[in-house]
Scaffold this active site. Sequence first.
Site, mmCIF file in Angstrom:
data_model
loop_
_atom_site.group_PDB
_atom_site.id
_atom_site.type_symbol
_atom_site.label_atom_id
_atom_site.label_comp_id
_atom_site.label_asym_id
_atom_site.label_seq_id
_atom_site.Cartn_x
_atom_site.Cartn_y
_atom_site.Cartn_z
ATOM 1 C CB ALA A 1 -0.865 -0.002 1.252
ATOM 2 N N GLY B 1 0.466 -5.188 0.618
ATOM 3 C CA GLY B 1 -0.731 -5.194 -0.237
ATOM 4 C C GLY B 1 -0.439 -5.780 -1.606
ATOM 5 C CD GLU C 1 -2.743 -7.773 2.345
ATOM 6 O OE1 GLU C 1 -3.482 -8.105 3.309
ATOM 7 O OE2 GLU C 1 -2.389 -6.597 2.121
ATOM 8 C CD GLU D 1 1.471 -6.032 5.218
ATOM 9 O OE1 GLU D 1 0.793 -6.030 4.170
ATOM 10 O OE2 GLU D 1 2.284 -6.938 5.504
HETATM 11 N N1 T1G Z 1 4.696 3.339 0.132
HETATM 12 C C1 T1G Z 1 5.202 4.545 -0.220
HETATM 13 N N2 T1G Z 1 6.513 4.778 -0.572
HETATM 14 C C2 T1G Z 1 7.311 3.718 -0.574
HETATM 15 C C3 T1G Z 1 6.867 2.410 -0.211
HETATM 16 C C4 T1G Z 1 5.484 2.244 0.145
HETATM 17 N N3 T1G Z 1 4.964 1.058 0.475
HETATM 18 N N4 T1G Z 1 7.924 1.578 -0.290
HETATM 19 C C5 T1G Z 1 8.968 2.323 -0.701
HETATM 20 N N5 T1G Z 1 8.618 3.598 -0.866
HETATM 21 C C6 T1G Z 1 9.481 4.701 -1.334
HETATM 22 C C7 T1G Z 1 10.612 5.018 -0.357
HETATM 23 O O1 T1G Z 1 10.206 5.901 0.630
HETATM 24 C C8 T1G Z 1 11.652 5.638 -1.279
HETATM 25 O O2 T1G Z 1 11.265 6.967 -1.521
HETATM 26 C C9 T1G Z 1 11.471 4.841 -2.577
HETATM 27 O O3 T1G Z 1 10.157 4.264 -2.502
HETATM 28 C C10 T1G Z 1 12.471 3.733 -2.734
HETATM 29 O O4 T1G Z 1 12.460 2.943 -1.572
HETATM 30 C C11 T1G Z 1 -2.859 -3.233 3.030
HETATM 31 C C12 T1G Z 1 -1.205 -1.772 4.622
HETATM 32 C C13 T1G Z 1 10.365 -2.034 -1.619
HETATM 33 C C14 T1G Z 1 12.171 -3.278 -0.522
HETATM 34 O O5 T1G Z 1 6.467 -2.342 4.051
HETATM 35 O O6 T1G Z 1 10.678 -2.367 2.094
HETATM 36 O O7 T1G Z 1 0.876 -2.915 2.220
HETATM 37 O O8 T1G Z 1 13.202 8.113 -0.498
HETATM 38 O O9 T1G Z 1 14.812 3.504 -0.817
HETATM 39 O O10 T1G Z 1 16.096 0.033 -0.832
HETATM 40 O O11 T1G Z 1 -1.666 -4.961 3.946
HETATM 41 O O12 T1G Z 1 11.262 0.265 -0.030
HETATM 42 O O13 T1G Z 1 13.145 7.696 -2.940
HETATM 43 O O14 T1G Z 1 11.540 9.340 -1.887
HETATM 44 O O15 T1G Z 1 13.463 1.686 0.308
HETATM 45 O O16 T1G Z 1 15.299 -0.573 -3.165
HETATM 46 C C15 T1G Z 1 3.954 -2.862 3.108
HETATM 47 C C16 T1G Z 1 8.210 -1.042 2.164
HETATM 48 C C17 T1G Z 1 3.234 -1.568 3.160
HETATM 49 C C18 T1G Z 1 7.513 -2.321 1.924
HETATM 50 C C19 T1G Z 1 12.673 -1.235 -1.894
HETATM 51 N N6 T1G Z 1 5.157 -2.723 2.306
HETATM 52 N N7 T1G Z 1 9.272 -0.794 1.223
HETATM 53 O O17 T1G Z 1 13.826 -0.968 -1.171
HETATM 54 O O18 T1G Z 1 14.342 1.390 -2.038
HETATM 55 S S1 T1G Z 1 1.858 -1.690 4.216
HETATM 56 C C20 T1G Z 1 6.327 -2.457 2.852
HETATM 57 C C21 T1G Z 1 10.456 -1.472 1.293
HETATM 58 C C22 T1G Z 1 0.693 -2.590 3.323
HETATM 59 C C23 T1G Z 1 -1.462 -3.792 3.249
HETATM 60 C C24 T1G Z 1 -0.557 -2.948 4.061
HETATM 61 C C25 T1G Z 1 11.522 -1.032 0.349
HETATM 62 C C26 T1G Z 1 11.641 -1.917 -0.934
HETATM 63 P P1 T1G Z 1 12.331 8.096 -1.712
HETATM 64 P P2 T1G Z 1 13.826 2.398 -0.925
HETATM 65 P P3 T1G Z 1 14.994 -0.051 -1.826
#
Ligand code: T1G
Length: 652
Positions: free
Chosen positions: A63, A102, A105, A125
């Site tokens: 998400a 998500g 999912e 999450e």
């Molecule tokens: N939402 C918004 N921005 C995100 C994002 C996300 N989920 N994931 C990454 N970014 C942005 C980050 O801030 C950065 O921005 C750029 O992307 C590159 O990220 C309903 C509620 C995917 C493994 O927890 O673990 O889904 O600094 O530097 O090292 O159940 O990002 O460039 O402006 O980290 O290559 C669950 C979170 C959400 C994954 C890539 N998902 N992301 O790593 O790049 S909750 C997560 C990561 C959810 C549902 C629920 C990592 C990555 P900027 P980066 P990276």
Amino acid sequence: MIQPVTISTQNGIAAVTIDNPPVNALSQAVRQGLADAVQRTEADADVRAVVLLCAGRTFIAGADVREFGQTPREPHLPDVIDMIEGATKPWIAALHGTALGGGLEVALGCRFRLADPSARLGLPEVNLGLIPGAGGTVRLPRLVGVPAALEMIAGGKMVSVDKALEMGLVDRIVDGDLTQAALEFAKSAALETPVEPLMARDVAQSDSDKWEAQKAAIAKRARGQNSPLAAITALENALAMPADQALAKERELFFQLKDDPQSLALRHIFFAERSAGKMPRLKGVKPRPFDEIGVIGGGTMGAGIVAACLLAGLRVVMLERDDESLSAGQERVQNTLAQSHKRGLIDADTLTRMQGNFSGATDYAALGNADLVIEAVFEDMAVKRDVFTRLDAATKPDAVLATNTSYLDIAEIAEAVADPSRVSGLHFFSPAYIMKLLEIVHPPKVADDVLATGFALAKRLGKIAVPAGVCDGFIGNRIMSAYRRECDYMLEDGALPQDVDAAMRDFGFAMGIFAMQDMAGLDIAWAMRKRQAATRPADMRYVDIPDQLCELGRFGRKTGAGWYDYSSDPKGAPDPLVEGIITKASADKGITRVPLSADEIMGRIIGVMQSEGRKILDEGIAQSPEAIDVVMVNGYGFPRWRGGPMFMAGDA
Ligand code: T1G
Ligand code: NAD
């Protein structure tokens, strides 16, 4: 407005592509695009099946976390996934990069999941203080079983595609062109066999003893964090309730957690870790190449830094002062590599390759080809300046020279070389091949591309880099010195080491400050205090209890005793001798000892962290309060789910 979701249909197969850089997060526009795609492909008589693809470097990474602070807008993700799962034309998810949260999912709502060999999958999450909120806790156990689902959801770690195939989470690993393979798969007979949607399947009951043990282990690991416990509740619901009820419960839990201070803190750290390393002055600055690394000193830190570089695939030359120290250092490195191999982190070929990339020397001539040299010798200015003078003569003029000093003035070290602009600080944390944090210290004369090289190295080593200015202890050690001082004051005021450590563990620290000092060694800080004695203000309160321990040769675990006694208990037992020294110190100063509550102890520790943090910001040593929180969480065991001292103060 550019549509982040597009559809192209060929030979009866619709390819639905998401293109929402940087990580194809499920923003409102993406959710709307997916909902529209279901309606349009369902209505299109020519479409027999749908392939879901993502442009760019990764499948959906979850998400859009940035939307969490806003009022949720339709279509909501669970509804979009229900539409995909309920579609009469089967959807096939084609996974590359990371399919997370998500994103996974959505893939679970699809009938089939194909992945390329580099893909990783996860429901992380819990690391944001949440649980999956769009069916992950209901659909995943129906696909992979409850124990595997709980491990993924409560652990929050990614699994490799091989593991995913083994679990039944993906149906096929595709070598070569993933898109083509998915489109071929969509045309194949495989689709003729009806596959029951996950929500319609039963959950396999699991072995209750194993289940209880698994839950107990997760609760123990949580150490005060809510979300792993919520994950257990959600999986219990999945086991005990019909799917739609469990789904409603999941949503309820998700919204409770979303507004919980712990999730706000964990989301703060998530974004802080991504912003703390950005220095405006380095925008567009190209780092210098670094294929060959030199490391001076093969002790605790030197050997750890060498291992970190080798594990990242770099060539490394370790230089020590004599053959005996060199072989001791080489043995430390070989042990670390062997451990990594034993733990399955590297295979036998990789181990051999890394051993081939490693060489040792006692002659500086061996550093003639090094692009970057990191010094980790004794914490003594004269020794370090002597090393840098020798490095200046032995290395290429454009080689980057860095010091791993904990406290010393890097500008003074830099003056030992002809061109101080090639000297920076790269402050690793022990053990250097594990700890994620790297303070990149910028002395006044350092060149931008030298700094940029430090950040590039950090990325290569998988470290979280935080820039820090030159002062005694930079960001982390300076704050730690301040709260360690406060803890010493509390010893005189009425506390004992075990009281302070217990309060810190209850607060969420992995280890209390006195146990941590015993692990790192009391001698480094003693050397620093002796160095500072000459400049310490006369009216400044000084507690000499740690000096007394050091004069007795009690340097901690490495000498069998420090604040605690390790002779009978490897975890360390309170020592009446230490208690005696402490109570006498109070008496000598005429201090009446008053017991301190855990809240008082933590109030004083966090208070000092925040006030020292503000001084560091005022002096420009740290760029932002976020940077301080990232340092304390990743370098000093500050509980992630509290966000950091500056976040707690409302400064970040
Ligand atoms: N939402 C918004 N921005 C995100 C994002 C996300 N989920 N994931 C990454 N970014 C942005 C980050 O801030 C950065 O921005 C750029 O992307 C590159 O990220 C309903 C509620 C995917 C493994 O927890 O673990 O889904 O600094 O530097 O090292 O159940 O990002 O460039 O402006 O980290 O290559 C669950 C979170 C959400 C994954 C890539 N998902 N992301 O790593 O790049 S909750 C997560 C990561 C959810 C549902 C629920 C990592 C990555 P900027 P980066 P990276
Ligand atoms: P250590 O005593 O374990 O190792 C120092 C090594 O340097 C020894 O093997 C010694 O033989 C070698 N050495 C000394 N003088 C040398 C010279 N002139 N040429 C080549 N080799 C020489 O110390 P350590 O804990 O690894 O600390 C090294 C540096 O890293 C110090 O500046 C320390 O402050 C810093 N540091 C330590 C930690 C920690 O937790 N131990 C963490 C971060 C930074």
